[in-house]
Scaffold this active site. Structure first.
Site, short mmCIF file in Angstrom:
data_model
loop_
_atom_site.label_atom_id
_atom_site.label_comp_id
_atom_site.label_asym_id
_atom_site.label_seq_id
_atom_site.Cartn_x
_atom_site.Cartn_y
_atom_site.Cartn_z
CG PHE A 288 48.23 32.34 39.96
CD1 PHE A 288 48.89 32.13 38.76
CD2 PHE A 288 48.34 31.37 40.95
CE1 PHE A 288 49.66 30.97 38.56
CE2 PHE A 288 49.10 30.21 40.75
CZ PHE A 288 49.76 30.02 39.55
CD GLU A 289 41.50 30.55 43.66
OE1 GLU A 289 40.64 30.28 42.79
OE2 GLU A 289 41.19 30.93 44.78
#
Ligand code: GDP
Ligand code: MN
Length: 417
Positions: A288-289
Site C-alpha cells: 500500500f502506497e
C-alpha cells in the site's frame, strides 16, 4: 583502627578507579542515546484527513493520479478481489484509472475480466524488457548463482529471479515508465488486498493539499536476512552526499550501547552504519502506497537508487522496494510530508489495520453510501467510515514500528519540498 580504615579504602580503590575510568564512556553512551531520542509531540501532528464519513464529492476536481497494480496472469482471481474491493470502497465515486503492469504479455482473459471489474477504466501495459532485467554491468551468472544460494538459505522469495527484478523495478524504474510519465500521484495495489472501510474523500487531493509526499497504512519489520548490507550502503550514500538527519531518520535507528570508539567495531555487522549504529528494520509496507512520484523521480532519489544498484545488492541480496523507499523517505522527506492513513482499513497477507468506526459519523441516511453497509459498531475514539471489521482486533505491530515511525512528526525540512 586507622590501619583497618586504610585497608578498607585500599580494597575499594580498584572499584573507584574502574568507575572513574568508565565514567566518560558511560557519559558518552548516554549522550549518544540522547542524540537519537525522538521526542513525542504533545499534540498529534499527523491526524487523519477526516475522522468520519463524508458525502463523496464526485464533482470536485481530481488530482493527476492513477492506481498501479503489478501482477502476473495467474493472479487473475486475486487481482480481481483487490479491484472489487477498491471499487466498492472508493473508486465507484472517484473513478481514477487503474493501470495493470506485467513483465509478460497479458492474457486476454485477464484483460477482459479485470477491465470489467474496473468498470472500463483498466489500462494494461507490458513493462519493457530493459526495465525488468539484470543491469548490464552485473555478471549474470554470479547473480543467478547468488539467487539460487539465497533460495537454498530459505530467505523469503529470494530464490525467485523475477522477485529480484520486481524489487529493483519498484525501487527505481517504475516511476520512469513512459506510460506513467504523465501522472504525478499513484496509489499502489497488489493482488489479494482487502479494503474494509469506505474512503469517502479523495486521498490524492488531501495529500496535495497538506503537502504530503508519501502515505502508508502499515509499518513493520523487514526480514533481516533479505538485506544485510542495505543500511550500510544507504548511510554511506547519505554521508557522502551530506544529507542531514531528520527526526524520522533518527526514528529508524537503534543507537548502539557500545561506547565510542569501540562501537565502530560493530560496523561490519548486518544493518549497521560505519559508526556501529543499527537500523531497526522498521519500514513502511509498500504494497500500500499513495505517493507523489516526483519524489522518486527527483535527482536525489535517483542518485540514491543508482548508488544502491551499483552495489548489486538487488541480486546479491534481496533488497526490497519497501525498505528502499522507506529509508529514502526517512532521509529525503521531512517527517511532516509523510502520512499514516489510520482511517483506511487495509489487509494484505496476514497483516491488517482496521480502525474502529467514528461514533455519530456514519451518515446512515446517505444515498451515495447506501451500498456500504452493514458496518461494525462505533467505538469512542474511532476514526473510520463504515468499517466492516472490529477496530479492536487490528494486527499492525502498533506497539513498535508504527509507534516508532509515527512519533517524529516534529516539523523539519526535508530535502524534497
Ligand atoms: P510479497 O507481497 O512481497 O510477498 O510478494 P508478492 O508475491 O505479493 O509480489 C509483490 C508484487 O509484485 C505483486 O503485485 C506481484 O503480483 C508482483 N510480482 C512479483 N513477482 C512478479 C513477476 O515475476 N512478474 C510480475 N508481473 N509481477 C510480479
Ligand atoms: Mn504481496
Amino acid at each position: 583502627m586507622l590501619l583497618r580504615r586504610f585497608n578498607r579504602a585500599a580494597r575499594r580503590l580498584p572499584f573507584f578507579l574502574l568507575l572513574t575510568a568508565a565514567a566518560p564512556f558511560i557519559f558518552e553512551v548516554l549522550i549518544h542515546q540522547w542524540r537519537y531520542q525522538v521526542p513525542r509531540p504533545a499534540t498529534k501532528l499527523d491526524p487523519p484527513f477526516f475522522t468520519s464519513c463524508q458525502e463523496p464529492d464526485v464533482t470536485a476536481e481530481r488530482e493527476n493520479a492513477v492506481f498501479v497494480m503489478l501482477a502476473r496472469n495467474r493472479e487473475r482471481y486475486r487481482a480481481k478481489k483487490t479491484i472489487e474491493s477498491i471499487e466498492t470502497h472508493f473508486n465507484k465515486w472517484f473513478e481514477y484509472p487503474i493501470m495493470f503492469l506485467n513483465d509478460e504479455p497479458w492474457d486476454p482473459r485477464f484483460v477482459a475480466e479485470l477491465n470489467e471489474t474496473a468498470r472500463g477504466r483498466g489500462i494494461f501495459e507490458v513493462i519493457p524488457k530493459e526495465q525488468w532485467t539484470f543491469p548490464d554491468w552485473l555478471d549474470q551468472d554470479s547473480a543467478k548463482q547468488s539467487i539460487e544460494e539465497q533460495g537454498k538459505a530459505g530467505t523469503v522469495h529470494a530464490g525467485q529471479e523475477g522477485y529480484h527484478h520486481m524489487c529493483r523495478f519498484y525501487s527505481g524504474k517504475f516511476y520512469q515508465l513512459d506510460v506513467l510519465k504523465k501522472y504525478k500521484w499513484y496509489w499502489r495495489l497488489e493482488p489479494d488486498v482487502d479494503f474494509s472501510c469506505a474512503i469517502t474523500y479523495d486521498p490524492f487531493v488531501q495529500m496535495a493539499k497538506h503537502k504530503k509526499v508519501y502515505g502508508y497504512t502499515i509499518a513493520l519489520w523487514e526480514v533481516g536476512k533479505s538485506c544485510p548490507g542495505l543500511f550500510h550502503a544507504t548511510s554511506d550514500w547519505k554521508e557522502s552526499r551530506g544529507v542531514p538527519s531528520s527526526s524520522l531518520w533518527s526514528a529508524m535507528i537503534e543507537a548502539s550501547w557500545v561506547p565510542f570508539p569501540f562501537r565502530r567495531f560493530l560496523s561490519w555487522m548486518p544493518h549497521r552504519d560505519n559508526y556501529g549504529d543499527a537500523w531497526s528494520l522498521c519500514h513502511f509496507w509498500s504494497n500500500f502506497e499513495i505517493a507523489d512520484m516526483d519524489f522518486f523521480r527527483s535527482q536525489a532519489y535517483q542518485d540514491y537508487f543508482n548508488y544502491l544498484d551499483k552495489t548489486g545488492g538487488f541480486y546479491k541480496e534481496r533488497w526490497g522496494d519497501a525498505a528502499v523507499h522507506s529509508l529514502a523517505i526517512a532521509m529525503l522527506a521531512g517527517p511532516q510530508q509523510v502520512h499514516h492513513f489510520e482511517d483506511i482499513g487495509y489487509r494484505h497477507a496476514k497483516f491488517h489495520q482496521c480502525p474502529a468506526n467514528a461514533p455519530g459519523g456514519q451518515l446512515p441516511g446517505s444515498s451515495s453510501l447506501a451500498g456500504n453497509d452493514p458496518w461494525s459498531p462505533e467505538i469512542a475514539g474511532g476514526v473510520g467510515c463504515r468499517c466492516e471489521c472490529n477496530g479492536e482486533e487490528t494486527y499492525n505491530y502498533q506497539t513498535y514500528c508504527l509507534d516508532k515511525l509515527k512519533q517524529p512528526n516534529t516539523p523539519n525540512t526535508g530535502w524534497f519540498s
